[in-house]
Design a protein around this motif. Structure first.
Motif, short mmCIF file in Angstrom:
data_model
loop_
_atom_site.label_atom_id
_atom_site.label_comp_id
_atom_site.label_asym_id
_atom_site.label_seq_id
_atom_site.Cartn_x
_atom_site.Cartn_y
_atom_site.Cartn_z
N TRP A 1 -56.88 23.83 -30.53
CA TRP A 1 -57.69 23.90 -31.75
C TRP A 1 -59.17 24.09 -31.46
O TRP A 1 -59.94 24.36 -32.35
CB TRP A 1 -57.47 22.66 -32.62
CG TRP A 1 -57.73 21.36 -31.95
CD1 TRP A 1 -58.92 20.73 -31.82
CD2 TRP A 1 -56.77 20.56 -31.30
NE1 TRP A 1 -58.77 19.56 -31.13
CE2 TRP A 1 -57.45 19.43 -30.80
CE3 TRP A 1 -55.40 20.65 -31.07
CZ2 TRP A 1 -56.81 18.41 -30.11
CZ3 TRP A 1 -54.78 19.63 -30.39
CH2 TRP A 1 -55.48 18.54 -29.91
N TRP A 2 -59.58 23.99 -30.20
CA TRP A 2 -60.94 24.31 -29.81
C TRP A 2 -61.01 25.64 -29.08
O TRP A 2 -61.98 25.94 -28.39
CB TRP A 2 -61.52 23.22 -28.92
CG TRP A 2 -61.88 21.97 -29.67
CD1 TRP A 2 -62.03 21.82 -31.02
CD2 TRP A 2 -62.13 20.69 -29.11
NE1 TRP A 2 -62.35 20.54 -31.33
CE2 TRP A 2 -62.41 19.81 -30.17
CE3 TRP A 2 -62.12 20.19 -27.82
CZ2 TRP A 2 -62.71 18.47 -29.97
CZ3 TRP A 2 -62.41 18.87 -27.64
CH2 TRP A 2 -62.70 18.02 -28.71
N GLY B 1 -53.44 23.95 -24.73
CA GLY B 1 -54.16 22.82 -24.14
C GLY B 1 -53.52 22.22 -22.91
O GLY B 1 -53.90 21.15 -22.48
N PHE B 2 -52.55 22.94 -22.29
CA PHE B 2 -51.87 22.39 -21.12
C PHE B 2 -52.49 22.84 -19.81
O PHE B 2 -52.10 22.35 -18.76
CB PHE B 2 -50.39 22.78 -21.13
CG PHE B 2 -49.60 22.02 -22.14
CD1 PHE B 2 -49.34 20.68 -21.97
CD2 PHE B 2 -49.12 22.65 -23.26
CE1 PHE B 2 -48.61 19.97 -22.90
CE2 PHE B 2 -48.39 21.95 -24.20
CZ PHE B 2 -48.13 20.62 -24.02
#
Length: 115
Positions: free
Chosen positions: A28-29, A35-36
């Protein structure tokens, strides 16, 4: 073997360098891979174990129906230094450091009287 001393006076050993890793960015950023991160599986192998155990048993007859059994055991017989796994929190100041070891050589003696 001497290792550099940590802040608390205990020995530490740098197993992994922090320069090769970074905190993954959440999706989400705008981060890729949900995000992994992109590091492969099992790219870093922690300290290994070299552990030998020795057991000696002997039974002594003390009569027709009575005997005594003696047992002597050692764990980590050759007293090899066995490091615990390194600290893996990327945001911690001790990332990649091994600061503790497993127990040294241990002896255990036992006896049993059977009648």
């Amino acid at each position: 073997m001497q290792y550099p001393k940590g802040k608390d006076g205990k020995g530490t050993y740098q197993w992994v360098s922090k320069t090769g890793f970074s905190q993954p960015t959440a999706s989400w950023w705008g981060g890729p891979n949900l995000g992994f991160g992109n590091a492969g599986r099992d790219i870093v192998v922690g300290p290994g174990r070299t552990n030998f155990g020795t057991d000696l048993y002997k039974s002594f007859a003390m009569g027709e129906r009575v005997h005594f059994e003696f047992r002597a055991e050692t764990y980590n017989t050759f007293n090899h230094t066995q490091f615990n796994n390194f600290h893996n929190n990327i945001t911690g100041s001790d990332f990649g450091e091994v600061s503790a070891v497993q127990d040294p050589r241990t002896f255990e003696l036992g006896g049993k009287l059977i009648f």
